[in-house]
Motif scaffolding. Structure first.
Motif, PDB file in Angstrom:
ATOM      1  N   THR A 100       0.852  -1.183   0.000  1.00 13.01           N
ATOM      2  CA  THR A 100       0.000   0.000   0.000  1.00 13.01           C
ATOM      3  C   THR A 100       0.890   1.236   0.000  1.00 13.01           C
ATOM      4  O   THR A 100       1.732   1.417   0.885  1.00 13.01           O
ATOM      5  CB  THR A 100      -0.927   0.015   1.223  1.00 13.01           C
ATOM      6  OG1 THR A 100      -1.772  -1.141   1.188  1.00 13.01           O
ATOM      7  CG2 THR A 100      -1.796   1.262   1.223  1.00 13.01           C
ATOM      8  N   TYR A 104       1.758  11.287  -3.396  1.00 11.40           N
ATOM      9  CA  TYR A 104       1.525  12.724  -3.220  1.00 11.40           C
ATOM     10  C   TYR A 104       2.688  13.497  -3.852  1.00 11.40           C
ATOM     11  O   TYR A 104       3.718  12.924  -4.224  1.00 11.40           O
ATOM     12  CB  TYR A 104       1.400  13.087  -1.737  1.00 11.40           C
ATOM     13  CG  TYR A 104       2.594  12.707  -0.892  1.00 11.40           C
ATOM     14  CD1 TYR A 104       3.602  13.633  -0.622  1.00 11.40           C
ATOM     15  CD2 TYR A 104       2.739  11.414  -0.380  1.00 11.40           C
ATOM     16  CE1 TYR A 104       4.705  13.294   0.145  1.00 11.40           C
ATOM     17  CE2 TYR A 104       3.833  11.070   0.384  1.00 11.40           C
ATOM     18  CZ  TYR A 104       4.813  12.002   0.652  1.00 11.40           C
ATOM     19  OH  TYR A 104       5.902  11.654   1.397  1.00 11.40           O
ATOM     20  N   GLU A 135      -6.008  11.871  -6.922  1.00 13.82           N
ATOM     21  CA  GLU A 135      -7.408  11.527  -6.631  1.00 13.82           C
ATOM     22  C   GLU A 135      -7.570  11.036  -5.203  1.00 13.82           C
ATOM     23  O   GLU A 135      -8.510  11.426  -4.504  1.00 13.82           O
ATOM     24  CB  GLU A 135      -7.882  10.461  -7.617  1.00 13.82           C
ATOM     25  CG  GLU A 135      -9.328  10.027  -7.411  1.00 13.82           C
ATOM     26  CD  GLU A 135      -9.748   8.953  -8.401  1.00 13.82           C
ATOM     27  OE1 GLU A 135     -10.830   8.365  -8.214  1.00 13.82           O
ATOM     28  OE2 GLU A 135      -8.999   8.725  -9.370  1.00 13.82           O
ATOM     29  N   ARG A 136      -6.717  10.187  -4.742  1.00  8.95           N
ATOM     30  CA  ARG A 136      -6.691   9.744  -3.351  1.00  8.95           C
ATOM     31  C   ARG A 136      -5.236   9.483  -2.972  1.00  8.95           C
ATOM     32  O   ARG A 136      -4.384   9.267  -3.839  1.00  8.95           O
ATOM     33  CB  ARG A 136      -7.541   8.499  -3.140  1.00  8.95           C
ATOM     34  CG  ARG A 136      -7.050   7.253  -3.868  1.00  8.95           C
ATOM     35  CD  ARG A 136      -7.971   6.066  -3.564  1.00  8.95           C
ATOM     36  NE  ARG A 136      -7.463   4.813  -4.113  1.00  8.95           N
ATOM     37  CZ  ARG A 136      -7.726   4.369  -5.332  1.00  8.95           C
ATOM     38  NH1 ARG A 136      -8.522   5.076  -6.136  1.00  8.95           N
ATOM     39  NH2 ARG A 136      -7.239   3.212  -5.745  1.00  8.95           N
ATOM     40  N   ARG A 137      -4.937   9.487  -1.686  1.00  9.00           N
ATOM     41  CA  ARG A 137      -3.553   9.380  -1.246  1.00  9.00           C
ATOM     42  C   ARG A 137      -3.077   7.933  -1.170  1.00  9.00           C
ATOM     43  O   ARG A 137      -1.920   7.643  -1.424  1.00  9.00           O
ATOM     44  CB  ARG A 137      -3.397  10.046   0.133  1.00  9.00           C
ATOM     45  CG  ARG A 137      -1.959  10.156   0.613  1.00  9.00           C
ATOM     46  CD  ARG A 137      -1.891  10.863   1.950  1.00  9.00           C
ATOM     47  NE  ARG A 137      -0.536  10.951   2.461  1.00  9.00           N
ATOM     48  CZ  ARG A 137       0.301  11.950   2.217  1.00  9.00           C
ATOM     49  NH1 ARG A 137      -0.099  12.957   1.450  1.00  9.00           N
ATOM     50  NH2 ARG A 137       1.511  11.966   2.730  1.00  9.00           N
ATOM     51  N   SER A 138      -3.937   6.983  -0.810  1.00  7.67           N
ATOM     52  CA  SER A 138      -3.539   5.594  -0.581  1.00  7.67           C
ATOM     53  C   SER A 138      -3.888   4.721  -1.790  1.00  7.67           C
ATOM     54  O   SER A 138      -5.037   4.759  -2.283  1.00  7.67           O
ATOM     55  CB  SER A 138      -4.236   5.062   0.676  1.00  7.67           C
ATOM     56  OG  SER A 138      -3.868   3.726   0.929  1.00  7.67           O
ATOM     57  N   TRP A 139      -2.882   3.927  -2.239  1.00  6.95           N
ATOM     58  CA  TRP A 139      -3.061   3.033  -3.381  1.00  6.95           C
ATOM     59  C   TRP A 139      -2.408   1.693  -3.048  1.00  6.95           C
ATOM     60  O   TRP A 139      -1.266   1.638  -2.613  1.00  6.95           O
ATOM     61  CB  TRP A 139      -2.420   3.598  -4.652  1.00  6.95           C
ATOM     62  CG  TRP A 139      -3.059   4.879  -5.113  1.00  6.95           C
ATOM     63  CD1 TRP A 139      -2.860   6.121  -4.632  1.00  6.95           C
ATOM     64  CD2 TRP A 139      -4.017   5.011  -6.160  1.00  6.95           C
ATOM     65  NE1 TRP A 139      -3.613   7.048  -5.294  1.00  6.95           N
ATOM     66  CE2 TRP A 139      -4.351   6.391  -6.252  1.00  6.95           C
ATOM     67  CE3 TRP A 139      -4.647   4.117  -7.041  1.00  6.95           C
ATOM     68  CZ2 TRP A 139      -5.260   6.884  -7.174  1.00  6.95           C
ATOM     69  CZ3 TRP A 139      -5.561   4.605  -7.966  1.00  6.95           C
ATOM     70  CH2 TRP A 139      -5.857   5.976  -8.018  1.00  6.95           C
TER      71      TRP A 139
END
Length: 402
Positions: A100, A104, A135-139
Motif C-alpha cells: 500500500t 503525493y 485523486e486519493r492518497r492511498s493506493w
C-alpha cells in the motif's frame, strides 16, 4: 530517473505481541553491546539501526500514461499561469506481497553538497508540490503489478515565472525494530522528478558570493606548497543552472602559476547555494598570489556569460627576503664607511708644529719696506714744509727782517 529519499522514522510503543524473532534480535544486540563494552571516552555511542524486515519491499516509480510508461525520465512541463494538466505516475510492485503506497507531490531543493533532494514527509509543500493533486492518497498494488495513477497539476495564476521543481512520491510505511528493541515506523520513499517552467520573463544568473584563499608559505624560497581556494556560488536567477568552474592562480604582473581543470558544478535550483573547495598543488611563494574563480554557467537552454571573481593572499619567500635584507644592510654599511674621512695618526716622538694664528691687518697707512726708485722730496714727506719757505721756530719771529 527515480529518486530514492532516506526513510523517516516515527517511534512507536512496544506491543506485547511482538514476534519471537524480533525479541531474539534485540537480546543478541544487548549481549553484543555487553561483550564489546562501553564506548571510549569522547566517542559517541552508535545509533541503533532497525533490523532487517523478513519481507523486504521493492518498487519502482516512473512517469507514465493511461496505457503504461511513456519512456520519459522526468515530468517536464512548460505551462502558463492558471494552466492545468493531467498526467500519470506509474508505481510498480516488485515484491512478493501486496503493498500500500501513499502517493503525493512535494517540493525539491538543493542540499549543501549539491544533491537534488525532496522535502521530508513532515514538511508541507509550498511550491509545485502543493500544486499537484492526486485523486486519493492511498493506493494498493499487487505483487508484480503496476498502477498508473492519475494526478492533476494546476499552476496558480500568480505563480512567478521561471523554474519550479519537485517530485511525485510513492511511499511505503512499515514497522521495524531497533537493536535495543524499540519499534519504529519506517517511511521509505521513491519519487519521479517534476520540472515545471512557468511562462514569463526568464532571468538566469549566477553569483560568486565569496572567495577565500589559504596558503601555507614554505620556508624554502624555491619550495612549493598547496593553495586552497574556497568559493560560494549562488543561483540568483529564476531558472536552474549548471556549468563548470575552474581556478587560475597568478603571481605578480599577471604571471600565471597554475590552473585547475574545469569541474562540473551541480544543478542549482533557483535560490540555491553551493560551496566549492579547490586545492591547487605545487604553487611557489611568489610574494603575492591571486586566485581567480572562472565560472562557465549554463542553463537547459543555453550558455551564460562567464562569471569571475578574484581574491589574493601574501606569500613572501621569508628566507630569500632575509638574505636580501642582510645583503642590503652590509652594502649600506660599506658605503657609510667609505664616506667617513680618515683621522691622521701621530707617530711617537714626533712633535707637531702648530700653525701660527692669523693676525688682523693694522688700521691706517701701511709703509712699504722696499725703497722707491727716486729719493723722496720734502713734498713727499707728510708734514714737511713746502720748498722755498722757512717755518719759524715756535714762539719767535721770522729771521732776517730788520
Amino acid at each position: 530517473m527515480p529518486l530514492l529519499t532516506p526513510p523517516t522514522r516515527t517511534p512507536r510503543r512496544q506491543t506485547p505481541g511482538a514476534p519471537a524473532a524480533r525479541w531474539c534480535a534485540a537480546l543478541a544486540a544487548v549481549l553484543l553491546a555487553v561483550l564489546l563494552g562501553p564506548p571510549a571516552a569522547g566517542e559517541a555511542a552508535p545509533r541503533p539501526a532497525p533490523s532487517a524486515d523478513p519481507g523486504a519491499v521493492r518498487w519502482a516509480v516512473q512517469p507514465s500514461g493511461p496505457g503504461g510508461p511513456t519512456g520519459r525520465n522526468y515530468f517536464t512541463y512548460d505551462l502558463a499561469p492558471g494552466a492545468t494538466i493531467t498526467d500519470h505516475v506509474g508505481v510498480t510492485n516488485l515484491g512478493d506481497r501486496p503493498l500500500t503506497f501513499a502517493v503525493y507531490g512535494t517540493d525539491a531543493y538543493t542540499t549543501t553538497d549539491g544533491a537534488f533532494a525532496l522535502l521530508p514527509s513532515d514538511r508541507a509543500a509550498t511550491d509545485v508540490g502543493a500544486w499537484i493533486g492526486v485523486e486519493r492518497r492511498s493506493w494498493t498494488v499487487q505483487p508484480g503489478k503496476r498502477a498508473d495513477i492519475p494526478f492533476r497539476l494546476t499552476v496558480p495564476r500568480n505563480a512567478t515565472p521561471g523554474d519550479h521543481t519537485g517530485g511525485v512520491i510513492a511511499a511505503v510505511a512499515q514497522d521495524g525494530v531497533t537493536a535495543d528493541g524499540q519499534r519504529v515506523r519506517l517511511d521509505q520513499r521513491i519519487a519521479a522528478r517534476v520540472y515545471l517552467r512557468v511562462a514569463g520573463e526568464v532571468r538566469p544568473a549566477v553569483t560568486v558570493e565569496s572567495v577565500r584563499v589559504d596558503y601555507d608559505t614554505p620556508l624554502n624560497p624555491i619550495g612549493r606548497a598547496d593553495l586552497t581556494v574556497t568559493y560560494r556560488i549562488r543561483n540568483s536567477g529564476n531558472v536552474r543552472v549548471g556549468g563548470t568552474g575552474a581556478v587560475v592562480v597568478d603571481g605578480p604582473g599577471g604571471w600565471t602559476l597554475s590552473r585547475t581543470s574545469p569541474v562540473d558544478l551541480p544543478e542549482l535550483l533557483p535560490g540555491a547555494e553551493f560551496t566549492v573547495t579547490e586545492r591547487v598543488t605545487g604553487v611557489p611563494p611568489a610574494l603575492r598570489l591571486t586566485a581567480t574563480v572562472d565560472l562557465a554557467p549554463t542553463t537547459v537552454d543555453t550558455a551564460l556569460p562567464p562569471v569571475q571573481r578574484t581574491a589574493s593572499v601574501w606569500a613572501p619567500p621569508w628566507l630569500l627576503i632575509a638574505a636580501l635584507a642582510a645583503a642590503g644592510a652590509r652594502l649600506a654599511l660599506r658605503r657609510r664607511r667609505r664616506r667617513t674621512p680618515a683621522t691622521p695618526s701621530t707617530s711617537p716622538g714626533s712633535a707637531s708644529v702648530p700653525e701660527p694664528p692669523a693676525t688682523a691687518a693694522p688700521a691706517g697707512p701701511v709703509s712699504m719696506s722696499e725703497p722707491s726708485a727716486a729719493p723722496a722730496g720734502p713734498e713727499d714727506v707728510p708734514g714737511a714744509p713746502a720748498a722755498g719757505t722757512a717755518e719759524p721756530p715756535a714762539g719767535g719771529t721770522a729771521a732776517g727782517a730788520r
